[in-house]
Design an enzyme around this catalytic site. Structure first.
Site, PDB file in Angstrom:
ATOM      1  N   GLN A  54      -4.049  -5.035   7.274  1.00 40.39           N
ATOM      2  CA  GLN A  54      -4.998  -6.145   7.042  1.00 40.39           C
ATOM      3  C   GLN A  54      -4.816  -7.294   7.465  1.00 40.39           C
ATOM      4  O   GLN A  54      -5.630  -8.368   7.285  1.00 40.39           O
ATOM      5  CB  GLN A  54      -4.952  -6.241   5.588  1.00 40.39           C
ATOM      6  N   CYS A 103      -4.825   2.510  -3.806  1.00 40.14           N
ATOM      7  CA  CYS A 103      -3.528   2.965  -2.850  1.00 40.14           C
ATOM      8  C   CYS A 103      -2.512   2.020  -3.042  1.00 40.14           C
ATOM      9  O   CYS A 103      -1.681   1.854  -2.257  1.00 40.14           O
ATOM     10  CB  CYS A 103      -3.818   3.405  -1.392  1.00 40.14           C
ATOM     11  N   HIS A 143       1.003  -1.288  -0.026  1.00 33.51           N
ATOM     12  CA  HIS A 143       0.107  -0.045  -0.101  1.00 33.51           C
ATOM     13  C   HIS A 143       0.852   1.175  -0.135  1.00 33.51           C
ATOM     14  O   HIS A 143       1.965   1.148   0.500  1.00 33.51           O
ATOM     15  CB  HIS A 143      -0.852  -0.099   1.360  1.00 33.51           C
ATOM     16  N   ASP A 189       3.727  -3.908   8.271  1.00 33.27           N
ATOM     17  CA  ASP A 189       2.462  -3.356   7.885  1.00 33.27           C
ATOM     18  C   ASP A 189       1.355  -4.430   8.268  1.00 33.27           C
ATOM     19  O   ASP A 189       0.929  -5.070   7.410  1.00 33.27           O
ATOM     20  CB  ASP A 189       2.285  -2.561   6.660  1.00 33.27           C
ATOM     21  N   LYS A 236     -10.001  -0.025  10.622  1.00 37.74           N
ATOM     22  CA  LYS A 236     -10.370  -1.105   9.838  1.00 37.74           C
ATOM     23  C   LYS A 236     -10.653  -2.544  10.744  1.00 37.74           C
ATOM     24  O   LYS A 236     -10.739  -3.411  10.496  1.00 37.74           O
ATOM     25  CB  LYS A 236      -8.968  -1.525   9.212  1.00 37.74           C
TER      26      LYS A 236
HETATM   27  N1  7TS Z   1      -1.459  -0.683   4.672  1.00 35.54           N
HETATM   28  C1  7TS Z   1      -2.313  -1.202   4.126  1.00 35.54           C
HETATM   29  C2  7TS Z   1      -2.100  -2.752   3.834  1.00 35.54           C
HETATM   30  C3  7TS Z   1      -3.679  -0.635   4.030  1.00 35.54           C
HETATM   31  O1  7TS Z   1      -4.739  -1.628   3.299  1.00 35.54           O
HETATM   32  C4  7TS Z   1      -3.936   0.538   4.261  1.00 35.54           C
HETATM   33  C5  7TS Z   1      -5.392   1.146   4.110  1.00 35.54           C
HETATM   34  C6  7TS Z   1      -3.057   1.295   4.882  1.00 35.54           C
HETATM   35  C7  7TS Z   1      -1.702   0.750   5.046  1.00 35.54           C
HETATM   36  C8  7TS Z   1      -3.273   2.656   5.355  1.00 35.54           C
HETATM   37  O2  7TS Z   1      -4.148   2.849   6.298  1.00 35.54           O
HETATM   38  P1  7TS Z   1      -4.534   4.148   6.802  1.00 35.54           P
HETATM   39  O3  7TS Z   1      -5.703   3.785   7.966  1.00 35.54           O
HETATM   40  O4  7TS Z   1      -3.390   4.807   7.618  1.00 35.54           O
HETATM   41  O5  7TS Z   1      -5.258   4.755   5.782  1.00 35.54           O
HETATM   42  N2  7TS Z   1      -6.165   0.505   2.791  1.00 35.54           N
HETATM   43  C9  7TS Z   1      -7.115   0.934   2.422  1.00 35.54           C
HETATM   44  C10 7TS Z   1      -7.658   0.371   1.256  1.00 35.54           C
HETATM   45  O6  7TS Z   1      -7.173  -0.766   0.788  1.00 35.54           O
HETATM   46  N3  7TS Z   1      -8.590   0.839   0.978  1.00 35.54           N
HETATM   47  O7  7TS Z   1      -8.766   2.080   1.605  1.00 35.54           O
HETATM   48  C11 7TS Z   1      -7.674   2.145   2.430  1.00 35.54           C
END
Ligand code: 7TS
Length: 410
Positions: A204, A367, A124, A201, A227
């Site tokens: 997920q 992303c 991501h 990371d 999430k």
């Molecule tokens: N890493 C992964 C693997 C992610 O899926 C996401 C967000 C992030 C980092 C960043 O998370 P944030 O809370 O800092 O934004 N993924 C997604 C997605 O798959 N669709 O919208 C956000």
């Protein structure tokens, strides 16, 4: 679906009993952000209504109680991911900020020109752009663990990509696009062999499966609260205590200092050194409630449910003529996301048509543009699942895809 009582769980998510565009809502975008159970909403509202005051400041009852609940939330989260002690949990805004904290504070301090950082092709942007930016600024080399044709990491290339010059390795435990679940062990072992630090990371992963950072033996682990049934505005960075202790602050200001004079400042202890300003303590308490909710379901059961629903989704989607499915086909190594492309229908058109039927999916590059470059496609459609997802929602998706095809005559 025997692992979770989904019918019962859905009653905890009032948003799911609504209609969208006159149709029962089918929410298939939990990988972007999950819905919230009443337990989380009520924990936050209760706090606002009965105990609200800033933490770490007052000696009066509200402030002391707030500080206590904030500390309890930290301890719950530490326990949830198998961290050795609450102090190793730094609250951030989200996973993005947690990863930037490592890049700005750790890597900027301890890496030098000529050093190598290794990430993977499936990251991501949150675990890509901070390293790319730092590499350019500091003359570091950014290298990538490549993907196999199936969309798993090609671990046969580890010894080649991770070299004695590698100082830091960072990878997603679960891909938000391919769903690929990566076993951290061989990567951690190779990184250790060359003396590199490991960042994971877990954005997920933590919401969907049991995670134990000590067993994994990573140095840093990042994820977001929103999430995993928690509120927005709260994320987590786990770090080994000695590393956090040796790192300079990321942001400076109130709360993160031990003392300030006209000449200089000294830093508060870990983790407060990394929590400048008024923290998102109500959100932290909300995340604590989310962790309680997930713990009561049991993370083994959460994973088993998602594995089953993903297997069902893979099976149903493979019946759709002209559907290209991305990522591993074995549900044992795949998290609850189903990314696909349909012959002749742009993912955005599909998502718009599905919305008319009350179905929420995501379309675009999610992303992960470099990954899409690697896949040779600009955009994909993605359905993602969670504890409240039912097989009938997969059926609705498939049925409406057929309908969309008819509308578009494809
Ligand atoms: N890493 C992964 C693997 C992610 O899926 C996401 C967000 C992030 C980092 C960043 O998370 P944030 O809370 O800092 O934004 N993924 C997604 C997605 O798959 N669709 O919208 C956000």
């Amino acid at each position: 679906m025997k692992h979770l009582n989904v019918e019962r769980i859905r009653l905890d998510f009032p948003i799911l009993s609504q209609a969208v565009n006159g149709k029962p809502v089918v929410f298939l975008d939990s990988a972007a952000s999950s819905q919230k159970p009443i337990h989380v909403l009520e924990a936050m509202e209760r706090f606002y209504r009965s105990t609200y005051a800033n933490v770490h400041r007052g000696v009066y009852t509200f402030s002391e109680r707030g500080t206590e609940l904030y500390d309890q939330a930290r301890a719950k989260i530490a326990h949830f991911i198998g961290a050795p002690r609450p102090e190793t949990i730094v609250f951030t805004r989200n996973a993005t900020e947690a990863l930037n904290l490592v890049a700005y504070s750790y890597a900027r301090t301890f890496l030098q020109a000529g050093d190598e950082i290794v990430i993977t092709e499936l990251e991501h942007h949150a675990n890509f752009v901070p390293w790319l930016t730092l590499a350019k600024e500091r003359g570091l080399t950014l290298k990538f663990i490549p993907l196999t044709a199936e969309g798993t990491l090609d671990l046969s290339k580890l010894d080649e990509v991770i070299s004695p010059k590698t100082r830091l390795v960072s990878f997603a435990q679960v891909s938000n696009v391919l769903g690929t679940i990566t076993n951290p062990q061989p990567i951690v072992a190779r990184a250790r062999a060359v003396g590199a630090k490991v960042v994971v990371d877990g954005s997920q992963a933590v919401p969907h499966m049991p995670v134990n950072v000590q067993e994994m033996d990573c140095d840093f682990y990042a994820f977001s609260g929103h999430k995993m049934l928690g509120p927005t505005g709260i994320g987590v960075l786990y770090g080994k205590y000695e590393l956090l202790d040796a790192m300079p602050p990321f942001l400076t200001g109130g709360d993160m200092i031990a003392g300030v004079t006209f000449e200089g400042a000294t830093w508060n202890e870990v983790p407060l050194k990394f929590e400048a300003g008024t923290p998102a303590f109500v959100e932290a308490i909300g995340l604590g409630a989310a962790v309680d909710y997930l713990s009561a379901l049991g993370m083994e059961a959460v994973r088993a449910h998602e594995r089953e629903i993903t297997a069902y989704a893979l099976e149903r989607m493979s019946e759709v003529a002209g559907a290209r499915i991305f990522g591993p086909t074995d549900p044992a190594v795949r998290g609850g996301v189903l990314t696909f492309a349909l012959n002749g229908i742009h993912p955005h058109d599909l998502a718009t048509l599905l919305d008319r039927e009350g179905i929420a999916i995501r379309a675009g590059h999610h992303c992960a543009q470099p990954l899409h470059i690697r896949l040779g496609i600009n955009a994909t459609a993605r359905a993602s699942f969670y504890v409240y997802t039912e097989p009938r929602e997969i059926d609705a998706l498939i049925e409406r895809i057929y309908k969309a095809r008819k509308v578009l005559r494809k």
